[in-house]
Design an enzyme around this catalytic site. Structure first.
Site, PDB file in Angstrom:
ATOM      1  N   ASP A  80      32.372  36.910  38.380  1.00 30.60           N
ATOM      2  CA  ASP A  80      33.448  35.948  38.637  1.00 30.60           C
ATOM      3  C   ASP A  80      32.968  34.816  39.535  1.00 30.60           C
ATOM      4  OD1 ASP A  80      33.217  37.874  40.723  1.00 30.60           O
ATOM      5  OD2 ASP A  80      35.182  37.325  41.498  1.00 30.60           O
ATOM      6  N   GLU A 143      34.423  40.084  42.886  1.00 30.75           N
ATOM      7  CA  GLU A 143      33.724  39.969  44.180  1.00 30.75           C
ATOM      8  C   GLU A 143      34.302  38.852  45.024  1.00 30.75           C
ATOM      9  OE1 GLU A 143      30.916  38.926  47.287  1.00 30.75           O
ATOM     10  OE2 GLU A 143      31.563  37.610  45.683  1.00 30.75           O
TER      11      GLU A 143
HETATM   12 ZN   LIG Z   1      28.590  35.523  45.195  1.00 27.85          ZN
END
Ligand SMILES: [Zn+2]
Length: 380
Positions: A80, A143
């Site tokens: 992401d 993340e």
């Molecule tokens: Zn990163």
């Protein structure tokens, strides 16, 4: 001799493809698209790809080789980005030949790393080096929003693992990361009572006023010298300028340097929000310090030494540094696994329009990664 240099244009082509797909953390379809492309590449190298379905964010991938003898190395990278939909078409992948840099959303954080992992393993396979089989790769999809749904997966997949290699980009000067501050987010929701500020202000209970008290108290917790930072970075509230506000929200970012500070700050933040200063208002506090700090302990120092040795063999002087930003390295490090972060290619200005990759580092760091995997495999 591992040949990666000749693959540069092929790697850049794949990188371009990945960068030009919007894959912000909340864009499930986009992140899943990245996952599909990357999964197909790994499958072509003979890996098994397990898709961990997710309704909230993109699917996570766990990649193993069916012929692994002992899987010692965990590689973690995220798919992401922080960029909203439309960014990829507004400013697609481009190369500035003069500067030797590539640009585009997520180019360094961390799509170049996805390409790097793939080509490091491909290079080992091409020279019949068995080391490429003995790795486990976790590619997660959230993340950038705190790894809420992938933390437990990463922790689970550390089973039997001796080393964790985290693929966040190397710093601008090429340094790797061996120490990170811990981090967390909080949301403070204040309820008050609305009233007309001209006609009957005495009947109102201002949520904004209450939040203001809390903001001041929270900011007093800052201790930059010791690595503690508390920032109310966003506030919302109120309906009209002539209305006593009935609701207000504060969003808080917290950073700590040690595990002791983490529990201390959790306690202090709860304490600040446990009582109200404006009578008649109420506070709901949610959040926690979700990423523990990563400290350069003996195990990490030893692993870094190996990485440095491998670097020297390739003619690269590798340095390490600490950073305030959080990453998934915190999870593996907190589990006692020797962890090195910043193993992706070199670049900078992540999360901004000027995010860039140093093109020459794409093959350089891929070679380094391949050599590290090979060395850790032999050492075992
Ligand atoms: Zn990163």
């Amino acid at each position: 001799m591992i040949d990666i240099h000749s693959k540069e244009s092929e790697m850049l082509q794949l990188l371009e493809k990945l960068v030009n797909i919007d894959s912000g953390s909340t864009n499930k379809a986009g992140v899943d698209k990245i996952g599909e492309i990357v999964a197909a590449e790994f499958k072509s190298l003979g890996y098994d790809v397990r898709v961990i379905g997710n309704n909230e964010v993109g699917n996570h991938l766990v990649i193993n080789h069916p012929e692994a003898e002992h899987t010692d190395i965990l590689i973690v990278a995220h798919m992401d980005t922080v960029f909203e939909d439309g960014t990829a078409s507004a400013r697609p992948f481009r190369i500035d030949e003069e500067k030797g840099r590539a640009y585009g959303p997520g180019v360094i954080d961390m799509k170049a790393s996805l390409v790097s992992v793939l080509y490091a393993l491909r290079a080992l396979k091409n020279e019949n080096n068995e080391a490429y089989k003995n790795v486990r790769i976790v590619l997660n999809s959230d993340e950038e929003i705190g790894s809420r749904t992938s933390r437990s997966l990463i922790e689970q997949e550390t089973k039997g693992i001796a080393y964790a290699l985290i693929m966040e980009p190397a710093r601008k000067d090429g340094s790797l990361v061996t120490e990170r501050r811990g981090s967390g987010r909080y949301k403070i929701e204040v309820q008050g009572l609305a009233a007309h500020s001209g006609i009957e202000p005495e009947k109102g209970r201002s949520a904004i006023e209450e939040l203001a008290h809390k903001i001041v108290k929270l900011h007093e917790l800052n201790d930059h010298e010791h690595g503690i930072s508390v920032n109310v970075g966003m506030i919302e509230g109120g309906n009209a300028v002539n209305t006593i506000s009935s609701s207000a929200i504060g969003h808080v970012d917290v950073r700590v340097a040690t595990p002791e500070q983490a529990s201390e700050m959790e306690h202090k933040i709860e304490e600040v929000c446990a009582s109200t200063d404006v009578r008649g208002t109420t506070i709901a506090l949610t959040g926690d310090i979700s990423r523990p700090p990563m400290l350069k302990n003996e195990k990490i120092a030893k692993l870094f030494q190996i990485v440095q040795d491998v670097g020297r063999e390739l003619g690269i002087e590798i340095k390490d540094t600490k950073t305030g930003g959080g990453s998934d390295a915190s999870f593996t490090a907190a589990m006692g696994i020797p962890t090195i972060d910043g193993l992706g290619p070199i670049g900078g200005n992540a999360h901004s329009e000027d995010e860039y990759l140093e093109i020459a580092s794409l093959t350089e760091r891929t070679r380094l990664l391949a050599k590290i995997i090979q060395r850790l495999h032999v050492d075992k």
